[in-house]
Design a protein around this motif. Sequence first.
Motif, mmCIF file in Angstrom:
data_model
loop_
_atom_site.group_PDB
_atom_site.id
_atom_site.type_symbol
_atom_site.label_atom_id
_atom_site.label_comp_id
_atom_site.label_asym_id
_atom_site.label_seq_id
_atom_site.Cartn_x
_atom_site.Cartn_y
_atom_site.Cartn_z
ATOM 1 N N CYS A 5 0.848 -1.187 0.000
ATOM 2 C CA CYS A 5 0.000 0.000 0.000
ATOM 3 C C CYS A 5 0.885 1.239 0.000
ATOM 4 O O CYS A 5 2.073 1.172 0.297
ATOM 5 N N VAL A 6 0.294 2.335 -0.334
ATOM 6 C CA VAL A 6 0.979 3.623 -0.291
ATOM 7 C C VAL A 6 0.224 4.484 0.698
ATOM 8 O O VAL A 6 -0.993 4.650 0.590
ATOM 9 N N ALA A 7 0.936 5.011 1.659
ATOM 10 C CA ALA A 7 0.314 5.881 2.657
ATOM 11 C C ALA A 7 0.598 7.333 2.296
ATOM 12 O O ALA A 7 1.749 7.724 2.159
ATOM 13 N N ILE A 8 -0.442 8.079 2.123
ATOM 14 C CA ILE A 8 -0.313 9.509 1.870
ATOM 15 C C ILE A 8 -0.700 10.213 3.162
ATOM 16 O O ILE A 8 -1.850 10.141 3.607
ATOM 17 N N LYS A 9 0.275 10.854 3.765
ATOM 18 C CA LYS A 9 0.028 11.478 5.064
ATOM 19 C C LYS A 9 -0.928 12.663 4.969
ATOM 20 O O LYS A 9 -1.798 12.832 5.801
ATOM 21 N N LEU A 10 -0.734 13.471 3.967
ATOM 22 C CA LEU A 10 -1.551 14.668 3.837
ATOM 23 C C LEU A 10 -1.654 15.049 2.367
ATOM 24 O O LEU A 10 -0.641 15.280 1.718
ATOM 25 N N MET A 11 -2.846 15.082 1.849
ATOM 26 C CA MET A 11 -3.053 15.413 0.442
ATOM 27 C C MET A 11 -3.357 16.901 0.293
ATOM 28 O O MET A 11 -3.796 17.558 1.234
ATOM 29 N N ASP A 12 -3.158 17.395 -0.913
ATOM 30 C CA ASP A 12 -3.544 18.757 -1.253
ATOM 31 C C ASP A 12 -4.699 18.698 -2.237
ATOM 32 O O ASP A 12 -4.770 17.808 -3.075
ATOM 33 N N ASP A 13 -5.596 19.648 -2.125
ATOM 34 C CA ASP A 13 -6.683 19.798 -3.090
ATOM 35 C C ASP A 13 -6.414 21.113 -3.816
ATOM 36 O O ASP A 13 -6.582 22.189 -3.241
ATOM 37 N N MET A 14 -6.000 21.032 -5.054
ATOM 38 C CA MET A 14 -5.609 22.232 -5.788
ATOM 39 C C MET A 14 -6.728 22.778 -6.665
ATOM 40 O O MET A 14 -6.489 23.515 -7.612
ATOM 41 N N HIS A 15 -7.959 22.437 -6.317
ATOM 42 C CA HIS A 15 -9.114 22.955 -7.056
ATOM 43 C C HIS A 15 -10.337 22.857 -6.147
ATOM 44 O O HIS A 15 -11.267 22.108 -6.413
ATOM 45 N N GLY A 16 -10.307 23.607 -5.045
ATOM 46 C CA GLY A 16 -11.378 23.521 -4.053
ATOM 47 C C GLY A 16 -12.481 24.540 -4.286
ATOM 48 O O GLY A 16 -12.234 25.737 -4.325
ATOM 49 N N HIS A 17 -13.690 24.032 -4.447
ATOM 50 C CA HIS A 17 -14.854 24.903 -4.627
ATOM 51 C C HIS A 17 -15.567 25.086 -3.295
ATOM 52 O O HIS A 17 -16.367 24.251 -2.898
ATOM 53 N N PHE A 18 -15.268 26.167 -2.621
ATOM 54 C CA PHE A 18 -15.956 26.471 -1.363
ATOM 55 C C PHE A 18 -17.337 27.065 -1.633
ATOM 56 O O PHE A 18 -18.257 26.865 -0.883
ATOM 57 N N ARG A 19 -17.441 27.819 -2.717
ATOM 58 C CA ARG A 19 -18.672 28.503 -3.132
ATOM 59 C C ARG A 19 -19.092 29.562 -2.112
ATOM 60 O O ARG A 19 -18.256 30.162 -1.465
ATOM 61 N N GLU A 20 -20.396 29.751 -1.930
ATOM 62 C CA GLU A 20 -20.915 30.826 -1.092
ATOM 63 C C GLU A 20 -22.063 30.324 -0.234
ATOM 64 O O GLU A 20 -22.602 29.247 -0.474
#
Length: 161
Positions: A5-20
């Motif tokens: 397995c591959v453990a990813i400790k912390l990912m990034d989201d480089m296209h986050g839609h928070f909206r309103e």
Amino acid sequence: MSFDCVAIKLMDDMHGHFREGIQLEIVSKFLNDFGRVMAVGNLKEPIETGAQALKYRSEIINLNPLLNPIMSVMFTESTTPRIVKEAALAGVKVLKLIPQGVSTNSEHGINLLEIEKHYSILEETRDNKMIFSVAELPAGIWTLPYAPSLLFLLFKVNNAL
């Protein structure tokens, strides 16, 4: 060497839609699993300036103080080199291109067939060490009439680096 397995400790989201509104309230609570999230500014009224990005960032952090969003400004017909420079000075890291007609609230985006007239904005983005991020592209982007404009952009940006 093999991996089970591959453990990813912390990912990034480089296209986050928070909206309103209520969507902003809900989405901001569920992004703690990411190390960083880039806040995309294609709102009903797009985030186009550094001041608007800082205000939006403040709204996000007020709803979830654990987040440290990476702020972007939208590349629109109103974008100028001065706006890009002021955004960079305000701490904005990304100029986000969402072309007209390809995504939610993208009517404010630029027309890819006219990308050549915006080259000074791309130069300013580069000169301020900002990220130029391209979201969705229209279907058939590598066909006429888009291909010449996109190839021009790629050639100019590549030669500027």
